[in-house]
Write a protein that holds these residues in place. Sequence first.
Motif, short mmCIF file in Angstrom:
data_model
loop_
_atom_site.label_atom_id
_atom_site.label_comp_id
_atom_site.label_asym_id
_atom_site.label_seq_id
_atom_site.Cartn_x
_atom_site.Cartn_y
_atom_site.Cartn_z
N TYR A 2 0.81 -1.25 0.11
CA TYR A 2 0.12 -0.08 -0.11
C TYR A 2 0.82 1.08 0.09
CZ TYR A 2 -3.04 3.77 1.78
OH TYR A 2 -3.70 4.86 1.97
N LYS A 3 2.05 1.18 0.69
CA LYS A 3 2.89 2.48 0.97
C LYS A 3 3.49 2.51 -0.48
CE LYS A 3 3.99 2.40 5.93
NZ LYS A 3 4.87 2.31 6.88
N THR A 4 4.07 1.57 -0.94
CA THR A 4 4.64 1.89 -2.60
C THR A 4 3.52 2.48 -3.41
OG1 THR A 4 5.99 -0.15 -1.92
CG2 THR A 4 5.85 0.53 -4.39
N LEU A 5 2.29 1.78 -3.57
CA LEU A 5 1.62 2.54 -4.53
C LEU A 5 1.03 3.95 -3.97
CD1 LEU A 5 -1.06 -0.66 -4.66
CD2 LEU A 5 0.34 0.44 -6.51
N LYS A 6 1.10 4.17 -2.67
CA LYS A 6 0.72 5.52 -2.36
C LYS A 6 1.87 6.33 -2.68
CE LYS A 6 -0.79 8.13 1.85
NZ LYS A 6 -0.86 8.05 3.42
N LEU A 7 3.01 5.96 -2.64
CA LEU A 7 4.18 6.76 -3.12
C LEU A 7 4.10 7.09 -4.60
CD1 LEU A 7 6.87 8.19 -2.24
CD2 LEU A 7 7.89 6.13 -2.50
N ARG A 8 3.92 6.09 -5.40
CA ARG A 8 4.02 5.82 -6.86
C ARG A 8 2.79 7.17 -7.21
NH1 ARG A 8 4.32 -0.26 -8.88
NH2 ARG A 8 6.50 -0.53 -8.46
N PHE A 9 1.73 7.26 -6.52
CA PHE A 9 0.54 7.91 -6.78
C PHE A 9 0.95 9.44 -6.56
CE2 PHE A 9 -3.09 10.38 -5.38
CZ PHE A 9 -4.00 10.53 -6.67
N ARG A 10 1.84 9.77 -5.36
CA ARG A 10 2.04 11.02 -5.14
C ARG A 10 3.16 11.54 -6.07
NH1 ARG A 10 2.12 10.80 1.44
NH2 ARG A 10 0.11 11.63 1.84
N ASN A 11 4.14 10.63 -6.49
CA ASN A 11 4.87 11.24 -7.29
C ASN A 11 4.48 11.26 -8.85
OD1 ASN A 11 7.08 10.97 -5.53
ND2 ASN A 11 8.05 8.98 -6.21
N TRP A 12 3.34 10.65 -9.05
CA TRP A 12 2.65 10.93 -10.47
C TRP A 12 2.09 12.34 -10.47
CZ3 TRP A 12 -2.80 11.56 -11.15
CH2 TRP A 12 -3.08 11.65 -12.41
N LYS A 13 1.36 12.46 -9.10
CA LYS A 13 0.67 13.70 -8.98
C LYS A 13 1.85 14.95 -9.08
CE LYS A 13 -2.33 14.73 -6.03
NZ LYS A 13 -3.13 14.89 -4.67
N LEU A 14 2.92 14.79 -8.50
CA LEU A 14 4.05 15.65 -8.50
C LEU A 14 4.48 15.80 -9.91
CD1 LEU A 14 6.12 17.46 -7.01
CD2 LEU A 14 7.53 15.55 -6.69
N LYS A 76 14.87 13.23 1.08
CA LYS A 76 13.58 13.45 1.41
C LYS A 76 12.69 12.92 0.41
CE LYS A 76 12.31 17.25 3.36
NZ LYS A 76 11.93 18.84 3.57
N LYS A 77 11.43 12.45 0.81
CA LYS A 77 10.48 11.94 -0.40
C LYS A 77 10.45 13.22 -1.29
CE LYS A 77 8.11 8.28 2.28
NZ LYS A 77 9.02 8.53 3.42
N LEU A 78 10.22 12.93 -2.64
CA LEU A 78 10.07 14.11 -3.65
C LEU A 78 8.90 14.87 -3.48
CD1 LEU A 78 11.02 11.95 -6.81
CD2 LEU A 78 12.58 13.19 -5.01
N TYR A 79 7.89 14.34 -3.06
CA TYR A 79 6.59 15.09 -2.91
C TYR A 79 6.67 16.06 -1.58
CZ TYR A 79 4.95 11.70 0.58
OH TYR A 79 4.98 11.12 1.71
N ARG A 80 7.60 15.81 -0.79
CA ARG A 80 7.83 16.76 0.14
C ARG A 80 9.09 17.55 0.13
NH1 ARG A 80 7.03 12.29 5.39
NH2 ARG A 80 4.63 12.46 5.39
N TYR A 81 9.68 17.63 -1.08
CA TYR A 81 10.76 18.16 -1.39
C TYR A 81 10.65 19.64 -1.21
CZ TYR A 81 15.80 17.66 -2.41
OH TYR A 81 17.08 17.93 -2.63
N ASN A 82 10.55 20.35 -0.40
CA ASN A 82 10.56 21.81 -0.50
C ASN A 82 11.32 22.27 0.91
OD1 ASN A 82 8.39 22.28 1.62
ND2 ASN A 82 7.23 20.92 -0.01
N SER A 83 11.87 23.57 0.66
CA SER A 83 12.69 24.21 1.83
C SER A 83 12.90 25.63 1.39
CB SER A 83 14.00 23.23 1.69
OG SER A 83 14.80 24.11 2.77
N ASP A 84 12.98 26.23 2.45
CA ASP A 84 12.93 27.68 2.38
C ASP A 84 14.60 28.17 2.22
OD1 ASP A 84 10.54 28.13 2.90
OD2 ASP A 84 10.64 28.47 5.03
N TYR A 85 15.37 26.91 2.31
CA TYR A 85 16.89 27.16 2.30
C TYR A 85 17.56 26.74 1.03
CZ TYR A 85 16.20 27.22 7.32
OH TYR A 85 15.85 27.83 8.60
N ILE A 86 16.73 26.21 0.09
CA ILE A 86 17.25 25.97 -1.21
C ILE A 86 17.94 27.18 -2.07
CG2 ILE A 86 16.51 25.20 -3.78
CD1 ILE A 86 14.73 23.16 -2.44
#
Length: 404
Positions: A2-14, A76-86
């Motif tokens: 389930y976690k794998t499918l959820k991650l793929r879906f989130r990456n697809w959305k990204l 970090k997971k790609l869909y969470r990859y945001n940072s004020d420090y970039i």
Amino acid sequence: MYKTLKLRFRNWKLKKKLTKQNVLFFEEDLVFKPVNVLLIDEIIPEFNKDSGSRRLSEIIKLLLKNDVGVFLLADKKLYRYNSDYINFYKKLGVIVYEPKIYKGKLLTKEDFIKLISPQLNYAWLHRPKVFKRFSNFIKSSNSKTQVIYDMCDFHYVRLLREYEQNKNEETKIEAERNLISEIESCKAADIIFAITDEDKQKVLEHYDNKDKIKVISNVHQPNEKSSSFNEFSKRSNILFIGNFRHKPNIDAVIYLHEKIMPIIWKSHPEIIVDVVGSYPTDNVKTLHSDNFKIHGFVDDVSSYFNSSRIFFAPLRYGAGIKGKIGQSLEYNLPLVTTDVGAEGFDFGNYSEVLIANNAQELAEKVITLYFDQSLWNSVSDYSKTILEPFSLESIETTLLGTIN
């Protein structure tokens, strides 16, 4: 599954989002130098929130100063990859990985590493989990890349000291598990960076290869005393600073509130404690009162260092160098701490007045330093001497002796 499918879906959305926004990656944006370093940490280093990140940001600046190409990646997971420090690091000249669209596909962290690997001389992997996750992949991408294991601190020692405090068998098991993992990483690494000589010696008890282990500590530059430096009589309050994602800081603040301050307040109820630091936990927040103030994250801490009478770090466990101690010395602010807090620093003849390891003695040393103006001035003036091994020049010499 389930976690794998959820991650793929989130990456697809990204991918769909980035495609719509036309966020594209171009190979010509990769600028290489004669020597190139990829630095990977669990996060984009938050230089104003924790000591480890501050150390990495100073190391990055030193590498750039010496014309070394620096590439930065967060685990970090790609869909969470945001940072004020970039953007901060990009403005310095660092090439920072961000999820983008490349040749119609979502550019992953692994894709990015493969693209830069032919030109990659060193991979600087910060903390054990990052080393374990990426070292083999980097070597398989380019066997000539030197893989650096930056321990940050010797986690086994920190956890073992925690066990000595709480006697929790799960903590002991975790410590032993970390020891196995950390020594395996030491064996697999081409270069090991310990953060103190003490950590290096402790590692050598389990892995006897001293030539492979280098010490790259924190960078601390003392501030010259100027007309804006507040003298003893213009200061008040006790200051503690720490990131509360780090368990030793939580323990230290609770210990300070429950065991040490009651002793101090018995004779000096007017003394106020200021606790500053990012990500305070609920059990830290509940300690807030008129004379024990929990401030949370403060972007510019200079006003606290310039107005506090002393800095206090009653750390009962931990390992490695404590950035908060070096930061206090940068501001010429006298301090009291424990043997754990003082690790890596040479306080010289002042050790006896600045270090204690039980609540009663810590309280006594705080009171003495808080009210003895002559002692306070002497310790403040000696701060610069304590920090000499942590100067930019000293760290740069060690760094360039390894990265060449």
